[in-house]
Design a protein around this motif. Structure first.
Motif, PDB file in Angstrom:
ATOM      1  N   LEU A  29       0.828  -1.208   0.000  1.00 46.82           N
ATOM      2  CA  LEU A  29       0.000   0.000   0.000  1.00 46.82           C
ATOM      3  C   LEU A  29       0.863   1.259   0.000  1.00 46.82           C
ATOM      4  O   LEU A  29       0.561   2.228  -0.700  1.00 46.82           O
ATOM      5  CB  LEU A  29      -0.939  -0.002   1.203  1.00 46.82           C
ATOM      6  N   VAL A  30       1.941   1.240   0.781  1.00 42.28           N
ATOM      7  CA  VAL A  30       2.848   2.392   0.807  1.00 42.28           C
ATOM      8  C   VAL A  30       3.491   2.571  -0.570  1.00 42.28           C
ATOM      9  O   VAL A  30       3.619   3.697  -1.068  1.00 42.28           O
ATOM     10  CB  VAL A  30       3.925   2.203   1.894  1.00 42.28           C
ATOM     11  N   HIS A  31       3.876   1.450  -1.208  1.00 40.91           N
ATOM     12  CA  HIS A  31       4.496   1.510  -2.529  1.00 40.91           C
ATOM     13  C   HIS A  31       3.543   2.123  -3.547  1.00 40.91           C
ATOM     14  O   HIS A  31       3.939   2.973  -4.361  1.00 40.91           O
ATOM     15  CB  HIS A  31       4.887   0.096  -2.962  1.00 40.91           C
ATOM     16  N   ILE A  32       2.285   1.707  -3.514  1.00 39.81           N
ATOM     17  CA  ILE A  32       1.294   2.260  -4.438  1.00 39.81           C
ATOM     18  C   ILE A  32       1.105   3.749  -4.188  1.00 39.81           C
ATOM     19  O   ILE A  32       1.068   4.562  -5.125  1.00 39.81           O
ATOM     20  CB  ILE A  32      -0.051   1.514  -4.310  1.00 39.81           C
TER      21      ILE A  32
ATOM     22  N   ASP B 103       5.300  -5.261 -11.214  1.00 38.70           N
ATOM     23  CA  ASP B 103       5.553  -6.060 -10.023  1.00 38.70           C
ATOM     24  C   ASP B 103       4.228  -6.395  -9.338  1.00 38.70           C
ATOM     25  O   ASP B 103       3.163  -5.929  -9.735  1.00 38.70           O
ATOM     26  CB  ASP B 103       6.529  -5.354  -9.070  1.00 38.70           C
ATOM     27  N   GLU B 104       4.292  -7.209  -8.306  1.00 38.68           N
ATOM     28  CA  GLU B 104       3.086  -7.778  -7.712  1.00 38.68           C
ATOM     29  C   GLU B 104       2.178  -6.756  -7.037  1.00 38.68           C
ATOM     30  O   GLU B 104       1.041  -7.068  -6.702  1.00 38.68           O
ATOM     31  CB  GLU B 104       3.466  -8.856  -6.700  1.00 38.68           C
TER      32      GLU B 104
ATOM     33  N   ASP C 197      -1.053   7.512 -18.530  1.00 35.92           N
ATOM     34  CA  ASP C 197      -1.085   6.363 -17.625  1.00 35.92           C
ATOM     35  C   ASP C 197      -0.446   5.133 -18.286  1.00 35.92           C
ATOM     36  O   ASP C 197       0.279   4.371 -17.642  1.00 35.92           O
ATOM     37  CB  ASP C 197      -2.527   6.030 -17.235  1.00 35.92           C
ATOM     38  N   PHE C 198      -0.726   4.935 -19.574  1.00 34.83           N
ATOM     39  CA  PHE C 198      -0.131   3.812 -20.287  1.00 34.83           C
ATOM     40  C   PHE C 198       1.392   3.935 -20.303  1.00 34.83           C
ATOM     41  O   PHE C 198       2.108   2.954 -20.065  1.00 34.83           O
ATOM     42  CB  PHE C 198      -0.655   3.751 -21.722  1.00 34.83           C
ATOM     43  N   LEU C 199       1.891   5.151 -20.556  1.00 40.10           N
ATOM     44  CA  LEU C 199       3.337   5.357 -20.591  1.00 40.10           C
ATOM     45  C   LEU C 199       3.961   5.125 -19.220  1.00 40.10           C
ATOM     46  O   LEU C 199       5.061   4.565 -19.114  1.00 40.10           O
ATOM     47  CB  LEU C 199       3.657   6.773 -21.091  1.00 40.10           C
ATOM     48  N   TRP C 200       3.248   5.550 -18.166  1.00 43.22           N
ATOM     49  CA  TRP C 200       3.737   5.286 -16.813  1.00 43.22           C
ATOM     50  C   TRP C 200       3.825   3.776 -16.577  1.00 43.22           C
ATOM     51  O   TRP C 200       4.831   3.278 -16.059  1.00 43.22           O
ATOM     52  CB  TRP C 200       2.809   5.923 -15.772  1.00 43.22           C
ATOM     53  N   ALA C 201       2.778   3.044 -16.946  1.00 45.96           N
ATOM     54  CA  ALA C 201       2.755   1.595 -16.740  1.00 45.96           C
ATOM     55  C   ALA C 201       3.839   0.914 -17.576  1.00 45.96           C
ATOM     56  O   ALA C 201       4.525   0.003 -17.093  1.00 45.96           O
ATOM     57  CB  ALA C 201       1.378   1.036 -17.097  1.00 45.96           C
ATOM     58  N   GLU C 202       4.017   1.353 -18.813  1.00 47.92           N
ATOM     59  CA  GLU C 202       5.057   0.796 -19.675  1.00 47.92           C
ATOM     60  C   GLU C 202       6.434   1.023 -19.052  1.00 47.92           C
ATOM     61  O   GLU C 202       7.278   0.118 -19.027  1.00 47.92           O
ATOM     62  CB  GLU C 202       4.979   1.461 -21.054  1.00 47.92           C
ATOM     63  N   HIS C 203       6.653   2.231 -18.534  1.00 48.61           N
ATOM     64  CA  HIS C 203       7.927   2.603 -17.913  1.00 48.61           C
ATOM     65  C   HIS C 203       8.214   1.747 -16.682  1.00 48.61           C
ATOM     66  O   HIS C 203       9.375   1.460 -16.366  1.00 48.61           O
ATOM     67  CB  HIS C 203       7.900   4.087 -17.536  1.00 48.61           C
ATOM     68  N   ASN C 204       7.165   1.328 -15.983  1.00 49.18           N
ATOM     69  CA  ASN C 204       7.314   0.563 -14.746  1.00 49.18           C
ATOM     70  C   ASN C 204       7.108  -0.940 -14.936  1.00 49.18           C
ATOM     71  O   ASN C 204       7.081  -1.684 -13.951  1.00 49.18           O
ATOM     72  CB  ASN C 204       6.335   1.083 -13.689  1.00 49.18           C
TER      73      ASN C 204
ATOM     74  N   TRP D 119       0.929  -4.321  -8.521  1.00 49.20           N
ATOM     75  CA  TRP D 119       0.019  -3.820  -9.542  1.00 49.20           C
ATOM     76  C   TRP D 119      -0.572  -4.973 -10.343  1.00 49.20           C
ATOM     77  O   TRP D 119       0.062  -6.015 -10.520  1.00 49.20           O
ATOM     78  CB  TRP D 119       0.765  -2.884 -10.499  1.00 49.20           C
ATOM     79  N   PRO D 120      -1.757  -4.786 -10.912  1.00 51.36           N
ATOM     80  CA  PRO D 120      -2.319  -5.818 -11.788  1.00 51.36           C
ATOM     81  C   PRO D 120      -1.613  -5.814 -13.142  1.00 51.36           C
ATOM     82  O   PRO D 120      -0.997  -4.821 -13.530  1.00 51.36           O
ATOM     83  CB  PRO D 120      -3.784  -5.381 -11.937  1.00 51.36           C
ATOM     84  N   THR D 121      -1.670  -6.942 -13.837  1.00 51.69           N
ATOM     85  CA  THR D 121      -1.208  -6.984 -15.221  1.00 51.69           C
ATOM     86  C   THR D 121      -2.280  -6.330 -16.086  1.00 51.69           C
ATOM     87  O   THR D 121      -3.468  -6.556 -15.898  1.00 51.69           O
ATOM     88  CB  THR D 121      -0.955  -8.432 -15.670  1.00 51.69           C
ATOM     89  N   LEU D 122      -1.840  -5.515 -17.044  1.00 51.96           N
ATOM     90  CA  LEU D 122      -2.769  -4.733 -17.864  1.00 51.96           C
ATOM     91  C   LEU D 122      -2.733  -5.175 -19.316  1.00 51.96           C
ATOM     92  O   LEU D 122      -1.688  -5.609 -19.815  1.00 51.96           O
ATOM     93  CB  LEU D 122      -2.401  -3.251 -17.823  1.00 51.96           C
ATOM     94  N   VAL D 123      -3.853  -5.033 -19.997  1.00 55.10           N
ATOM     95  CA  VAL D 123      -3.871  -5.141 -21.447  1.00 55.10           C
ATOM     96  C   VAL D 123      -4.429  -3.825 -21.980  1.00 55.10           C
ATOM     97  O   VAL D 123      -5.419  -3.299 -21.470  1.00 55.10           O
ATOM     98  CB  VAL D 123      -4.695  -6.344 -21.950  1.00 55.10           C
TER      99      VAL D 123
END
Length: 287
Positions: A76-79, A231-232, A100-107, A234-238
């Motif tokens: 929760l702290v990480h999020i 990482d765990e 948001d997509f670019l953030w997720a791609e970056h991470n 966050w959910p995996t996204l499509v």
């Protein structure tokens, strides 16, 4: 600076987790507001992601909700820390979903990408990317085009980072025959050369899906999509691009996409065949 509009995906995820924890304890928003000594509007904004949850408030909420396990508290702290994270995607992209997509791609730690209409953004040569972006934007959007081009170049750096993700790409063979109107052949040649260079990276695997493959018809794949595994925490996204905008889904609702991707991957030419095919296409262009 162009600030994203509305709550980010990560803020919504944190809000959803806090809402679930509250409901599991059978607490009302007023109960929580009284405990934090704030208004109910503040708690509601926490849960819809429009108001940042500061560290002291988050710790109080975890105590109230009985989150005692160290790993869960750390997640929760990480999020919450990532909710406040800002990067180049926020300065260059005004569309919230794309930022948001670019953030997720970056991470992300693993990327699986399938494209049928154009080369994947992460694999685009700078000249091809510039031509594609300019064609897709109105003539009076030169400033916006410049930002998108810069963002595309910064995205490409991700695959060169030592800590970058592993990435698999399936490109439909038809993409190699597409020609952007008004764009010289040299740009398309440079794009093929770029594909060969990037596919040699140790963290990148590239496969071509032959024109003769029935897979897109069998699996009813009408367009491209990208799967981002982080990482765990966050959910995996499509992420799927459609004519009316991007559609994003997350685990556990994306099993069909991951299954289809694996079938496309198996049905495509392997990496050696793909490299040989691209090299042969380059020779044909240079003759």
């Amino acid at each position: 600076m162009t600030e994203p509009k509305g709550p980010t995906w990560r803020a919504k995820w944190l809000g959803q987790k806090l809402r679930d924890l509250r409901k599991n304890k059978d607490l009302s928003i007023k109960d929580v507001a009284d405990y934090l000594e704030c208004g109910t509007t503040t708690v509601n904004r926490f849960e819809i992601g429009t108001f940042p949850v500061k560290s002291d408030a988050l710790l109080s909420l975890m105590n109230l909700y009985g989150v005692a396990e160290r790993g869960e508290r750390a997640k929760l702290v990480h999020i919450a820390e990532n909710v406040a994270q800002r990067g180049w995607w926020d300065t260059l992209v005004s569309d919230q979903d794309f930022a948001d997509f670019l953030w997720a791609e970056h991470n992300s730690r693993r990327i699986a990408d399938y494209q049928v209409s154009f080369y994947p953004g992460l694999l685009q040569h700078p000249d091809y990317a510039a031509a594609l972006i300019k064609l897709g934007l109105p003539g009076d959007s030169q400033a916006e085009a410049a930002k998108f081009i810069e963002a595309r170049l910064l995205r490409a750096e991700l695959l060169r980072k030592q800590s970058g993700p592993t990435a698999r790409f399936v490109i439909h063979e038809a993409v190699l025959f597409h020609r952007l109107p008004g764009v010289p052949d040299e740009v398309h040649t440079a794009q093929l050369e770029h594909l060969l260079r990037v596919s040699a990276y140790t963290n990148v695997q590239l496969r071509l899906l032959p024109l003769t493959s029935p897979s897109p018809t069998i699996y009813e794949v009408n367009g491209g999509f990208t799967i981002l595994e982080m990482d765990e925490s966050w959910p995996t996204l499509v992420h799927v691009e459609t004519p009316v905008g991007a559609v994003v889904a997350e685990t556990p609702d994306i099993d069909s996409f991951t299954g289809i991707y694996e079938r496309l991957w198996q049905d495509a030419m392997d990496e050696k065949q793909t490299s040989a095919y691209l090299s042969e296409k380059l020779k044909e262009v240079e003759r």
